[in-house]
Design a protein around this motif. Structure first.
Motif, PDB file in Angstrom:
ATOM      1  N   LEU A 197     -14.151   7.438   8.579  1.00  0.00           N
ATOM      2  CA  LEU A 197     -13.720   6.596   7.442  1.00  0.00           C
ATOM      3  C   LEU A 197     -13.085   7.114   6.350  1.00  0.00           C
ATOM      4  O   LEU A 197     -12.346   6.666   5.642  1.00  0.00           O
ATOM      5  CB  LEU A 197     -14.780   5.394   7.115  1.00  0.00           C
ATOM      6  CG  LEU A 197     -14.249   4.067   6.390  1.00  0.00           C
ATOM      7  CD1 LEU A 197     -13.397   3.242   7.154  1.00  0.00           C
ATOM      8  CD2 LEU A 197     -15.630   3.502   5.841  1.00  0.00           C
ATOM      9  N   ASN A 198     -13.809   8.184   5.832  1.00  0.00           N
ATOM     10  CA  ASN A 198     -13.192   8.803   4.518  1.00  0.00           C
ATOM     11  C   ASN A 198     -12.031   9.480   4.826  1.00  0.00           C
ATOM     12  O   ASN A 198     -11.194   9.567   3.994  1.00  0.00           O
ATOM     13  CB  ASN A 198     -14.534   9.840   3.916  1.00  0.00           C
ATOM     14  CG  ASN A 198     -13.911  10.454   2.625  1.00  0.00           C
ATOM     15  OD1 ASN A 198     -13.896   9.756   1.936  1.00  0.00           O
ATOM     16  ND2 ASN A 198     -13.816  11.780   2.632  1.00  0.00           N
ATOM     17  N   ILE A 200      -9.829   8.254   6.828  1.00  0.00           N
ATOM     18  CA  ILE A 200      -8.782   7.423   6.900  1.00  0.00           C
ATOM     19  C   ILE A 200      -8.356   6.786   5.437  1.00  0.00           C
ATOM     20  O   ILE A 200      -7.184   6.512   5.124  1.00  0.00           O
ATOM     21  CB  ILE A 200      -9.237   6.018   7.932  1.00  0.00           C
ATOM     22  CG1 ILE A 200      -9.478   6.377   9.039  1.00  0.00           C
ATOM     23  CG2 ILE A 200      -8.559   4.868   7.563  1.00  0.00           C
ATOM     24  CD1 ILE A 200      -9.858   5.266  10.057  1.00  0.00           C
ATOM     25  N   SER A 201      -9.329   6.804   4.576  1.00  0.00           N
ATOM     26  CA  SER A 201      -9.144   6.500   2.983  1.00  0.00           C
ATOM     27  C   SER A 201      -8.236   7.209   2.528  1.00  0.00           C
ATOM     28  O   SER A 201      -7.754   6.975   1.364  1.00  0.00           O
ATOM     29  CB  SER A 201     -10.689   6.330   2.592  1.00  0.00           C
ATOM     30  OG  SER A 201     -11.051   7.506   2.192  1.00  0.00           O
ATOM     31  N   THR A 207      -6.697   0.187   5.099  1.00  0.00           N
ATOM     32  CA  THR A 207      -7.184   0.217   6.324  1.00  0.00           C
ATOM     33  C   THR A 207      -8.637   0.397   6.290  1.00  0.00           C
ATOM     34  O   THR A 207      -9.208  -0.288   6.987  1.00  0.00           O
ATOM     35  CB  THR A 207      -6.522   1.211   7.097  1.00  0.00           C
ATOM     36  OG1 THR A 207      -5.001   0.793   6.995  1.00  0.00           O
ATOM     37  CG2 THR A 207      -6.745   0.974   8.445  1.00  0.00           C
ATOM     38  N   ALA A 208      -8.784   1.460   5.524  1.00  0.00           N
ATOM     39  CA  ALA A 208     -10.386   1.862   5.368  1.00  0.00           C
ATOM     40  C   ALA A 208     -10.901   0.711   4.842  1.00  0.00           C
ATOM     41  O   ALA A 208     -12.521   0.376   5.324  1.00  0.00           O
ATOM     42  CB  ALA A 208     -10.479   2.944   4.644  1.00  0.00           C
ATOM     43  N   GLY A 230     -18.541   6.514   3.419  1.00  0.00           N
ATOM     44  CA  GLY A 230     -17.145   6.530   3.877  1.00  0.00           C
ATOM     45  C   GLY A 230     -16.197   6.239   2.951  1.00  0.00           C
ATOM     46  O   GLY A 230     -15.042   6.589   3.050  1.00  0.00           O
ATOM     47  N   LEU A 231     -16.413   5.506   1.879  1.00  0.00           N
ATOM     48  CA  LEU A 231     -15.567   5.295   0.956  1.00  0.00           C
ATOM     49  C   LEU A 231     -15.754   6.209  -0.501  1.00  0.00           C
ATOM     50  O   LEU A 231     -15.099   5.833  -1.417  1.00  0.00           O
ATOM     51  CB  LEU A 231     -15.727   4.027   0.309  1.00  0.00           C
ATOM     52  CG  LEU A 231     -15.594   2.863   1.418  1.00  0.00           C
ATOM     53  CD1 LEU A 231     -15.455   1.323   0.783  1.00  0.00           C
ATOM     54  CD2 LEU A 231     -14.122   2.947   2.356  1.00  0.00           C
TER      55      LEU A 231
END
Length: 374
Positions: A197-198, A200-201, A207-208, A230-231
């Motif tokens: 997820l990270n 993607i961010s 999207t994340a 993840g963020l």
């Protein structure tokens, strides 16, 4: 961090040669002989060298090649880093012969020995939709190593691996993998989901954030921690929507003292030491993400910021948090330090607070510069 020589060395190749010979390889001379040639090579170069030796020693046809590898899987001596170049050899031999799903099945069998995350990526680059079918099936596998392979192998920006450019450009095809795994019972798997997820961010924050919001709407007890990890890049960068999703108000009422620099002159190899104090001046309990920013001096004299984590905590109304932080300036292969004035700053819920300068000097044990020669 182990060195390349500690991971793959002549002892590794000797053991791998013995394993492959016992598994029925027609010969294992190339594997054995490549060991003395590894000196001075990087880790990736060692993997490539041993992979080429495996390809030379094992049969040219994929079914015979795979049979020997599967026989080796039953040998307890076949384990650890010796499996890493074998994984790479499986990918190369399979794709050269147009073999797809059976090779992915074999990599799933190999991954519990170490990890096959690098070896699945050529299949994703070759035919992403076709590869994602078996990968999605891995999310239901009873072995946590295989479930993690589904998430880790599809990471767009997996460290030390070539980027999956199609998933960097559009990460949505792999989102069903993460949706299937974010509630996984294994922390090992969930950490991979958070790291994915990270990734993607970094390229697609919206999207994340949409994925994170979807998971928080149907959470397991572990989901908030997974989403926070993840963020993390968005949170460190003060992304307002990421902070809001996790309940952090960028405009929270706080009184900040510091950073109070205790070491105004720091030398390479030493620590910057600073104190700080944060008081919640609002009438309610508030969640705070407290970070700090080091503004490193560049070669041209300008400063460039890098955010580092301090703590995340809830402060009751009127509660005060104070602490002292030590930040290392040890020499790193990934960062070059430039001497001169630097700056440190606090960041609360993505907003900068305070600022203090310090000077970075050369190592105290550095040899003095010799006389100039005209």
């Amino acid at each position: 961090m182990p060195t390349a020589d500690e991971l793959i060395n002549p002892h590794t190749t000797d053991r791998l040669a013995s394993v492959m010979a016992a598994a029925g390889a027609p010969q294992a001379t190339a594997i054995h002989d490549c060991g003395p040639l590894l000196d001075g090579l990087t880790f990736s170069e060692r993997v490539d060298a041993v992979k080429e030796a495996v390809l030379a020693d094992l049969p040219d046809t994929y079914p015979d090649f795979a049979e020997i590898v599967r026989t080796a899987l039953r040998d307890p001596a076949f384990t650890g880093w010796m499996t890493f170049p074998v994984n790479a050899a499986v990918s190369e031999r399979a794709l050269a012969h147009g073999v797809f799903e059976p090779a992915l099945d074999l990599l799933a069998e190999l991954t519990p020995l170490l990890t096959a995350e690098m070896a699945v990526r050529p299949f994703l680059r070759h035919d992403l939709p076709r590869a994602l079918g078996p990968v999605l099936a891995w999310t239901r596998h009873p072995d946590e190593h295989v479930r993690r392979l589904a998430s880790e192998g599809t990471r767009p920006r997996l460290p030390w691996a070539a980027r999956l450019t199609h998933l960097v450009a559009d990460p949505t095809p792999a989102l069903p993998v993460l949706d299937a795994l974010y509630r996984d019972t294994s922390q090992y798997v969930r950490r991979s989901v958070a790291n994915h997820l990270n990734d993607i961010s970094r390229d697609h924050p919206s999207t994340a954030l949409a994925a994170a919001a979807r998971w928080l709407a149907d959470p397991a007890p572990t989901t908030p921690a997974l989403v926070r990890h993840g963020l993390r890049t968005l949170l460190k960068n003060g992304h307002a929507d990421a902070l809001a999703l996790l309940g952090h108000d960028p405009d929270v009422a706080v009184q900040v003292v510091g950073p109070d620099v205790r070491t105004p002159e720091v030398h390479i190899g030493e620590h910057l030491v600073f104190g700080y104090e944060v008081t919640n001046t609002s009438p309610r309990t508030v969640p705070l993400v407290i970070d700090y920013i080091v503004h490193h001096r560049k070669a041209n004299g300008t400063l460039t910021p890098k955010v580092f984590k301090l703590t995340a905590r809830r402060l009751a109304a009127g509660e005060r948090r104070s602490a002292v932080r030590r930040h290392s300036f040890r020499e790193l292969s990934t960062r070059r330090y430039h001497l001169g004035v630097h700056r440190v700053q606090l960041q609360i819920n993505g907003q900068p607070h305070g600022s203090a300068e310090f000077t970075l000097g050369a190592r105290r044990d550095a040899a003095p510069a010799g006389p100039s020669v005209s």
